[in-house]
Motif scaffolding. Structure first.
Motif, PDB file in Angstrom:
ATOM      1  N   GLU A   1     -77.034   4.988 -11.353  1.00 18.99           N
ATOM      2  CA  GLU A   1     -77.700   6.268 -10.751  1.00 18.99           C
ATOM      3  C   GLU A   1     -76.832   6.778  -9.791  1.00 18.99           C
ATOM      4  N   VAL A   2     -76.302   8.179 -10.178  1.00 15.95           N
ATOM      5  CA  VAL A   2     -75.626   8.864  -8.960  1.00 15.95           C
ATOM      6  C   VAL A   2     -76.396   9.889  -8.228  1.00 15.95           C
ATOM      7  N   SER A   3     -76.269   9.620  -6.924  1.00 16.38           N
ATOM      8  CA  SER A   3     -77.215  10.649  -6.122  1.00 16.38           C
ATOM      9  C   SER A   3     -76.275  11.253  -4.920  1.00 16.38           C
ATOM     10  N   ILE A   4     -77.066  12.126  -4.477  1.00 15.00           N
ATOM     11  CA  ILE A   4     -76.452  12.790  -2.858  1.00 15.00           C
ATOM     12  C   ILE A   4     -77.404  12.266  -2.004  1.00 15.00           C
ATOM     13  N   ILE A   5     -76.363  11.559  -1.105  1.00 17.90           N
ATOM     14  CA  ILE A   5     -77.360  10.798  -0.121  1.00 17.90           C
ATOM     15  C   ILE A   5     -76.966  11.412   1.405  1.00 17.90           C
TER      16      ILE A   5
ATOM     17  N   LYS B   1     -81.430   8.625   3.176  1.00 14.66           N
ATOM     18  CA  LYS B   1     -82.033   9.283   2.005  1.00 14.66           C
ATOM     19  C   LYS B   1     -81.312   9.498   0.601  1.00 14.66           C
ATOM     20  N   GLU B   2     -81.925   9.462  -0.554  1.00 13.43           N
ATOM     21  CA  GLU B   2     -81.290   9.689  -1.694  1.00 13.43           C
ATOM     22  C   GLU B   2     -81.831  10.781  -2.745  1.00 13.43           C
ATOM     23  N   ARG B   3     -80.985  11.690  -3.073  1.00 10.26           N
ATOM     24  CA  ARG B   3     -81.743  12.298  -4.261  1.00 10.26           C
ATOM     25  C   ARG B   3     -80.813  12.197  -5.497  1.00 10.26           C
ATOM     26  N   VAL B   4     -81.454  11.896  -6.495  1.00 10.19           N
ATOM     27  CA  VAL B   4     -80.810  11.491  -7.787  1.00 10.19           C
ATOM     28  C   VAL B   4     -80.166  12.734  -8.268  1.00 10.19           C
TER      29      VAL B   4
END
Length: 312
Positions: A269-273, A156-159
């Motif tokens: 795009e940099v996300s916490i995954i 799962k990804e949160r931008v």
């Protein structure tokens, strides 16, 4: 059958060796072997083929390992439920960060995060995207910060933010007189790139592919670090593209070589995954909140076009 037995099975499956697995689990090898043998006797099957070197899973063992991962993850969720009920944000948290994000983002948020959440014991590693995906799936990372989208159904990804690409062009280069450049101006043949394995490299290649075809044979100079790419560019060996945050700490002389793209600017795009099991979500959300708040003041770009980091 116990959670501990399943945990031991996963350790052996990963290390393909009973002794190494026991070391990772902080138990003696006879204890680990006895518990796995007990489980095999109870189920009346063999999970491991011990005649192979290294040890291999049997066919039924592969199915058991898949299910064991789910069970161990779900058992860990119980502690998560308790922590969230108590409003506790703490404990060990293993975070991976890709090399082109680590040196710029980490100094921006780490001090503030530690100060606000002193009960969290952060363990941070610099890892490639490929290694991050592997470790997330194996449960050896709680979360990671990477370029997205990754199009992985298990993650799962949160931008967190969008980071524009900025061209670094030396005075001797054909594009040095252009104040703003177009994606169509780029020539892969005179582009200095990071070594294979960096997702930022794949993003640049994907960007250039929009207008021109290329072959891997065209790459002449590659490096493992952005700092080296800048130095090579200063020597007149080509231009390069930098993530925007890397440009903030350049000296005044180097900043004169920066050229921005016409909008919409190509960006990553940099996300916490994190794994779809969603363990330790209270810590992930806390980290997202800290980073988003800090980065808002550093990156004001809105009109951007996201470039995929996936190799094509």
């Amino acid at each position: 059958m116990t959670i501990t037995q399943l945990y031991y099975v996963l350790a052996v499956a990963e290390n393909q060796n009973f002794t190494k697995a026991a070391e990772k689990c902080f138990v003696t090898q006879p204890t680990l072997s006895m518990q796995i043998q007990k489980l095999e006797d109870q189920l009346d099957i063999q999970i491991f083929d011990r005649s192979k070197k290294p040890i291999e899973l049997t066919d039924v063992g592969k199915k058991i390992v898949t299910q064991a991962k789910n069970i161990v993850n779900e058992s860990n969720r119980i502690q998560d439920i308790v922590d969230q009920q108590k409003g506790f944000i703490g404990g060990e948290f293993k975070l991976g960060i890709i090399p082109t994000v680590m040196p710029t983002l980490l100094p921006m948020f780490l001090k503030a995060f530690i100060k606000k959440y002193p009960k969290i014991k952060l363990k941070i590693e610099e890892l490639t995207t490929e290694e991050i995906i592997k470790r997330l799936s194996e449960g050896h990372l709680d979360a990671a910060i990477a370029a997205t989208p990754l199009e992985n159904e298990n993650i799962k990804e949160r931008v967190l933010y969008f980071e524009p690409f900025v061209a670094y062009i030396p005075e001797s280069h054909r594009l040095s007189k252009k104040q703003n450049i177009e994606v169509s101006d780029l020539e892969i043949d005179d582009m200095l790139l990071l070594e294979d394995g960096h997702c930022f490299r794949d993003g640049i290649i994907n960007l250039c592919k929009v207008f021109k075809s290329h072959t891997d044979d065209s790459f002449q100079l590659e490096s493992g670090s952005i700092e080296t790419l800048i130095k090579l560019s200063d020597e007149g060996l080509g231009m390069t593209l930098l993530p925007y945050l890397h440009t903030l700490d350049l000296n005044d002389k180097a900043k004169k070589n920066l050229h921005y793209f016409t909008e919409p600017s190509p960006a990553r795009e940099v996300s916490i995954i994190y794994n779809k099991s969603e363990l330790k979500m209270q810590i992930i959300e806390a980290m997202q909140g800290i980073i988003s708040g800090i980065i808002r003041g550093a990156i004001a770009f809105q009109n951007v076009k996201i470039i995929s980091p996936l190799p094509k």
